[in-house]
Design an enzyme around this catalytic site. Structure first.
Site, PDB file in Angstrom:
ATOM      1  N   ASP A   1     -22.747  -7.284 -14.467  1.00  0.00           N
ATOM      2  CA  ASP A   1     -22.597  -5.837 -14.283  1.00  0.00           C
ATOM      3  C   ASP A   1     -21.641  -5.203 -15.295  1.00  0.00           C
ATOM      4  O   ASP A   1     -21.174  -5.863 -16.228  1.00  0.00           O
ATOM      5  CB  ASP A   1     -22.169  -5.527 -12.842  1.00  0.00           C
ATOM      6  CG  ASP A   1     -20.701  -5.856 -12.591  1.00  0.00           C
ATOM      7  OD1 ASP A   1     -20.182  -6.773 -13.248  1.00  0.00           O
ATOM      8  OD2 ASP A   1     -20.078  -5.200 -11.726  1.00  0.00           O
TER       9      ASP A   1
ATOM     10  N   ASP B   1     -18.501  -4.363 -15.428  1.00  0.00           N
ATOM     11  CA  ASP B   1     -17.196  -4.958 -15.718  1.00  0.00           C
ATOM     12  C   ASP B   1     -17.204  -6.481 -15.663  1.00  0.00           C
ATOM     13  O   ASP B   1     -16.147  -7.108 -15.716  1.00  0.00           O
ATOM     14  CB  ASP B   1     -16.124  -4.395 -14.772  1.00  0.00           C
ATOM     15  CG  ASP B   1     -16.409  -4.706 -13.315  1.00  0.00           C
ATOM     16  OD1 ASP B   1     -17.589  -4.849 -12.953  1.00  0.00           O
ATOM     17  OD2 ASP B   1     -15.457  -4.800 -12.521  1.00  0.00           O
TER      18      ASP B   1
ATOM     19  N   ASP C   1     -17.941  -8.729 -13.310  1.00  0.00           N
ATOM     20  CA  ASP C   1     -17.572  -9.549 -12.154  1.00  0.00           C
ATOM     21  C   ASP C   1     -18.769  -9.910 -11.273  1.00  0.00           C
ATOM     22  O   ASP C   1     -18.656 -10.771 -10.413  1.00  0.00           O
ATOM     23  CB  ASP C   1     -16.435  -8.906 -11.343  1.00  0.00           C
ATOM     24  CG  ASP C   1     -16.765  -7.523 -10.830  1.00  0.00           C
ATOM     25  OD1 ASP C   1     -17.855  -7.012 -11.133  1.00  0.00           O
ATOM     26  OD2 ASP C   1     -15.903  -6.940 -10.131  1.00  0.00           O
ATOM     27  N   ARG C   2     -19.920  -9.256 -11.494  1.00  0.00           N
ATOM     28  CA  ARG C   2     -21.101  -9.590 -10.686  1.00  0.00           C
ATOM     29  C   ARG C   2     -22.080 -10.444 -11.481  1.00  0.00           C
ATOM     30  O   ARG C   2     -22.070 -10.432 -12.713  1.00  0.00           O
ATOM     31  CB  ARG C   2     -21.842  -8.322 -10.270  1.00  0.00           C
ATOM     32  CG  ARG C   2     -21.043  -7.422  -9.379  1.00  0.00           C
ATOM     33  CD  ARG C   2     -21.912  -6.290  -8.876  1.00  0.00           C
ATOM     34  NE  ARG C   2     -21.146  -5.480  -7.941  1.00  0.00           N
ATOM     35  CZ  ARG C   2     -21.661  -4.693  -7.022  1.00  0.00           C
ATOM     36  NH1 ARG C   2     -22.974  -4.595  -6.911  1.00  0.00           N
ATOM     37  NH2 ARG C   2     -20.892  -4.002  -6.216  1.00  0.00           N
TER      38      ARG C   2
ATOM     39  N   SER D   1     -17.186  -0.439 -12.385  1.00  0.00           N
ATOM     40  CA  SER D   1     -18.042  -1.588 -12.136  1.00  0.00           C
ATOM     41  C   SER D   1     -19.512  -1.335 -12.425  1.00  0.00           C
ATOM     42  O   SER D   1     -19.882  -1.017 -13.537  1.00  0.00           O
ATOM     43  CB  SER D   1     -17.833  -2.048 -10.695  1.00  0.00           C
ATOM     44  OG  SER D   1     -18.446  -3.277 -10.509  1.00  0.00           O
ATOM     45  N   HIS D   2     -20.339  -1.443 -11.399  1.00  0.00           N
ATOM     46  CA  HIS D   2     -21.789  -1.349 -11.573  1.00  0.00           C
ATOM     47  C   HIS D   2     -22.286   0.098 -11.575  1.00  0.00           C
ATOM     48  O   HIS D   2     -23.474   0.335 -11.728  1.00  0.00           O
ATOM     49  CB  HIS D   2     -22.475  -2.117 -10.440  1.00  0.00           C
ATOM     50  CG  HIS D   2     -22.025  -1.626  -9.098  1.00  0.00           C
ATOM     51  ND1 HIS D   2     -20.758  -1.893  -8.613  1.00  0.00           N
ATOM     52  CD2 HIS D   2     -22.628  -0.851  -8.189  1.00  0.00           C
ATOM     53  CE1 HIS D   2     -20.609  -1.309  -7.443  1.00  0.00           C
ATOM     54  NE2 HIS D   2     -21.729  -0.663  -7.154  1.00  0.00           N
TER      55      HIS D   2
ATOM     56  N   LYS E   1     -14.068 -11.696  -8.453  1.00  0.00           N
ATOM     57  CA  LYS E   1     -15.350 -12.356  -8.633  1.00  0.00           C
ATOM     58  C   LYS E   1     -15.629 -12.434 -10.128  1.00  0.00           C
ATOM     59  O   LYS E   1     -15.048 -11.682 -10.904  1.00  0.00           O
ATOM     60  CB  LYS E   1     -16.452 -11.627  -7.887  1.00  0.00           C
ATOM     61  CG  LYS E   1     -16.598 -10.129  -8.151  1.00  0.00           C
ATOM     62  CD  LYS E   1     -17.596  -9.554  -7.163  1.00  0.00           C
ATOM     63  CE  LYS E   1     -17.876  -8.081  -7.400  1.00  0.00           C
ATOM     64  NZ  LYS E   1     -16.880  -7.203  -6.779  1.00  0.00           N
TER      65      LYS E   1
HETATM   66  C1  VG1 Z   1     -19.663  -2.744  -3.084  1.00  0.00           C
HETATM   67  C2  VG1 Z   1     -20.115  -4.073  -2.539  1.00  0.00           C
HETATM   68  C3  VG1 Z   1     -18.918  -4.968  -2.288  1.00  0.00           C
HETATM   69  C4  VG1 Z   1     -18.122  -5.122  -3.593  1.00  0.00           C
HETATM   70  C5  VG1 Z   1     -17.759  -3.758  -4.125  1.00  0.00           C
HETATM   71  C6  VG1 Z   1     -17.073  -3.828  -5.465  1.00  0.00           C
HETATM   72  O1  VG1 Z   1     -18.822  -2.109  -2.147  1.00  0.00           O
HETATM   73  O2  VG1 Z   1     -20.871  -3.899  -1.365  1.00  0.00           O
HETATM   74  O3  VG1 Z   1     -19.363  -6.200  -1.793  1.00  0.00           O
HETATM   75  O4  VG1 Z   1     -16.969  -5.874  -3.375  1.00  0.00           O
HETATM   76  O5  VG1 Z   1     -18.930  -2.967  -4.286  1.00  0.00           O
HETATM   77  O6  VG1 Z   1     -17.860  -4.484  -6.422  1.00  0.00           O
HETATM   78  P1  VG1 Z   1     -19.337  -0.961  -1.151  1.00  0.00           P
HETATM   79  O7  VG1 Z   1     -18.130  -0.489  -0.419  1.00  0.00           O
HETATM   80  O8  VG1 Z   1     -19.983   0.098  -2.003  1.00  0.00           O
HETATM   81  O9  VG1 Z   1     -20.356  -1.599  -0.276  1.00  0.00           O
HETATM   82  V1  VG1 Z   1     -17.687  -4.159  -8.064  1.00  0.00           V
HETATM   83  O10 VG1 Z   1     -18.649  -5.123  -8.897  1.00  0.00           O
HETATM   84  O11 VG1 Z   1     -17.696  -2.575  -7.983  1.00  0.00           O
HETATM   85  O12 VG1 Z   1     -16.043  -4.475  -8.411  1.00  0.00           O
HETATM   86 CO    CO Z   2     -18.166  -5.097 -10.902  1.00  0.00          CO
END
Ligand code: VG1
Ligand code: CO
Length: 542
Positions: A276, A278, A280-281, A112-113, A375
């Protein structure tokens, strides 16, 4: 071409977090690491005769991992795998393909990010036939399997050509390489009034989309520039790179600073957005105004009926617990249900499947709806564009009118990163131990009403998820939430979520950090953040 069985042994720590298994890339590339986890997935969900979707955000090792996963799927008896060309699919596009093709689930390769590259992060996540991330019971079973594994199956074969759209065979398995963008773009076109948005662009509306060298580049260019007629070059950092150009592909004011500078500077376009790694953000910015994700969720919920896909209204609105209560106020005004779930998109799946919620969101720049089970960054950006096109007002006008109507939930998240895990755990343990005595305590001129450790009972299947974060509610409606991240790969990250409600009509236009100053001070005092972690200031403020 023959399937072979490879002897292996369990590797410690293959425990999926908030969103799949995330580790440093060299860890994933280590002997048997990826293979053990993939076999554990297949052992839990079964592969024989099944069809899966496969794709990732294109980060370093994405292409190699895809070949391994395909060989293992074939050896485990899968009938067919649908792969995005180049092994690339945004997370929402993968979710859509799983649903569209009525498959048995999918494997998404993404961290992801988190940054990507030979020394950065990689990740693998399994999504269910509904298109959504596997629920806790399933990821727990996969984790348990990784602790028992003794062998995995893989075929000995050359690489499959993933660069060309079309069908091929791998052992007895069909591999369908598909265009990653077209089905997703068609879905967006079915939900939004492309004619109205295109007319807005034709009328001189200007936008900046920052794809952050990540997966949404090709999606955004196709949809915004080609189908909607935004000016060529509207999408920047549009070419996905294996290391995201060395940047954090994280759409927040800190990491998307180029976009922020443009939107706050002279000659800013009408609308700015970023997504981001992938896809989704999303982050949304108007000319001179940053829209917090919690406010964005509330504004989208209040205005979704202006877009054709939501004309019939919403069934309910769901938000993660740390997300501000702004969307609850909208749901109450609309007379629909609101839900509060633990952090992570997997908790929205049941609500969406059961038709209890239509729109969901998290404070962490995640928004989506029942069109997929993830998302969806571009979806949120398109819904904003649709609303802007129909209302004909600026982002600032829409947000300020929203605050005047509903009041404003000042909101911020402070992240304290790379803390020693034992120190972070000790701080949370001390906080949890103090909960029972907190009610009535006065801090910074505010009084604690109730404090607890959030536990969630799923309204559909009754499953319980405990210890989801410490919440401290004050009598004036202010709130502090503390929880540890489940997506980091280095030490612990403490997230402190801060909220304060102002009904208006006065005091709606303050700086968020300034308006939250007493809540921030109370958060430090209550948990002893400095004493426990050695950090007196956050590393990232969103
Ligand atoms: C973080 C965010 C959470 C989100 C998750 C995955 O998790 O706070 O809201 O769903 O990333 O997002 P954490 O446990 O680090 O707080 V992504 O864009 O990585 O799929
Ligand atoms: Co993501």
């Amino acid at each position: 071409m023959s399937a072979i069985t490879v002897q292996t042994q369990p590797i410690a720590g293959q425990k999926p977090g908030t969103s799949g298994l995330r580790k440093k890339t060299p860890v994933f590339m280590g002997p048997h690491y990826l293979e053990n986890f993939i076999q554990s997935i297949f052992d839990v969900v079964g592969a024989e005769g099944k069809t899966f979707v496969l794709g990732g955000d294109g980060r370093y090792f994405n292409d190699r991992a895809a070949q391994v996963i395909l060989r293992m799927a074939a050896a485990n008896g899968a009938a067919r795998v649908i792969v995005g060309q180049g092994a690339v699919l945004s997370t929402p596009a993968a979710s859509h393909l799983i649903r569209l093709n009525k498959t048995d689930g999918g494997i998404i390769m993404s961290a992801s990010h988190n940054p990507g590259g030979p020394k950065e992060d990689f990740g693998v996540k399994f999504n269910m036939p509904n298109g959504g991330p596997a629920p806790e019971a399933v990821t727990e079973a996969m984790f348990k399997r990784t602790t028992e594994i003794t062998e995995y199956r893989i075929v000995e074969a050359q690489d499959v050509d993933l660069g060309t759209v079309g069908r091929s065979q791998l052992g007895g398995m069909v591999v369908d390489v598909v265009d990653p963008v077209s089905d997703y773009a068609a879905l967006m076109e079915s939900l939004f009034d492309f004619d109205k948005i295109a007319a807005m662009f034709a009328g001189g509306f200007r936008m900046r989309m920052d794809s952050m060298c990540a997966v949404t580049g090709p999606y955004a260019v196709e949809i915004l520039e080609r189908r909607l007629g935004a000016a060529p070059g509207t999408v920047t950092h549009a070419t996905p790179l294996p290391d995201f150009g060395g940047m954090h592909p994280d759409p927040n004011p800190t990491w998307a600073h180029e976009l922020m500078a443009e939107m706050m500077g002279p000659g800013a376009p009408d609308f700015g957005a970023a997504s981001d790694g992938d896809g989704d953000r999303n982050m949304v910015v108007g000319r001179g105004i940053y829209v917090s994700p919690s406010d964005s969720l509330a504004v989208l919920a209040a205005n979704a009926h202006l877009a054709k896909g939501y004309r019939g209204g919403l069934k309910g609105v769901a938000r993660s617990m740390p997300t501000s209560a702004a969307s609850d106020r909208v749901a109450a005004a609309l007379g629909i249900a609101s839900f509060e779930t633990p952090t992570g998109w997997k908790f929205f799946g049941n609500l969406l499947d059961a038709g209890k919620a239509t729109i969901c969101g998290e404070e962490s720049f995640g928004t989506g709806s029942d069109h997929v089970r993830e998302k969806d960054g571009l979806w949120a950006i398109l819904l904003w564009l649709n609303i802007l096109a129909v209302r004909g007002e600026s982002v600032a006008e829409i947000v300020q009118a929203h605050w005047r109507k509903f009041g404003r939930n000042y909101y911020s998240r402070h992240d304290f990163e790379a803390i020693a895990t034992d120190k972070a755990d000790a701080m949370m343990a001390a906080l949890r131990a103090s909960l029972a005595g907190l009610a009535g305590r006065k801090l910074q001129g505010m009084e604690i009403a109730v404090a607890d450790d959030f536990a969630y009972t799923d309204p559909v299947d009754g499953s319980v998820s405990a210890k989801q974060g410490v919440r401290v509610n004050f009598t004036d409606g202010s709130r502090i939430v503390y929880r540890l991240s489940g997506t980091g790969t280095e030490g612990a990250t403490l997230r402190v979520y801060l909220e304060r409600y102002v009904a208006g009509p006065e005091g709606l236009d303050r700086d968020a950090q300034e308006a939250l100053a007493p809540v921030i001070a109370a958060a430090h005092e209550l948990a002893g953040i400095g004493a426990h972690t050695g950090k007196t200031a956050p590393d990232v403020v969103t």
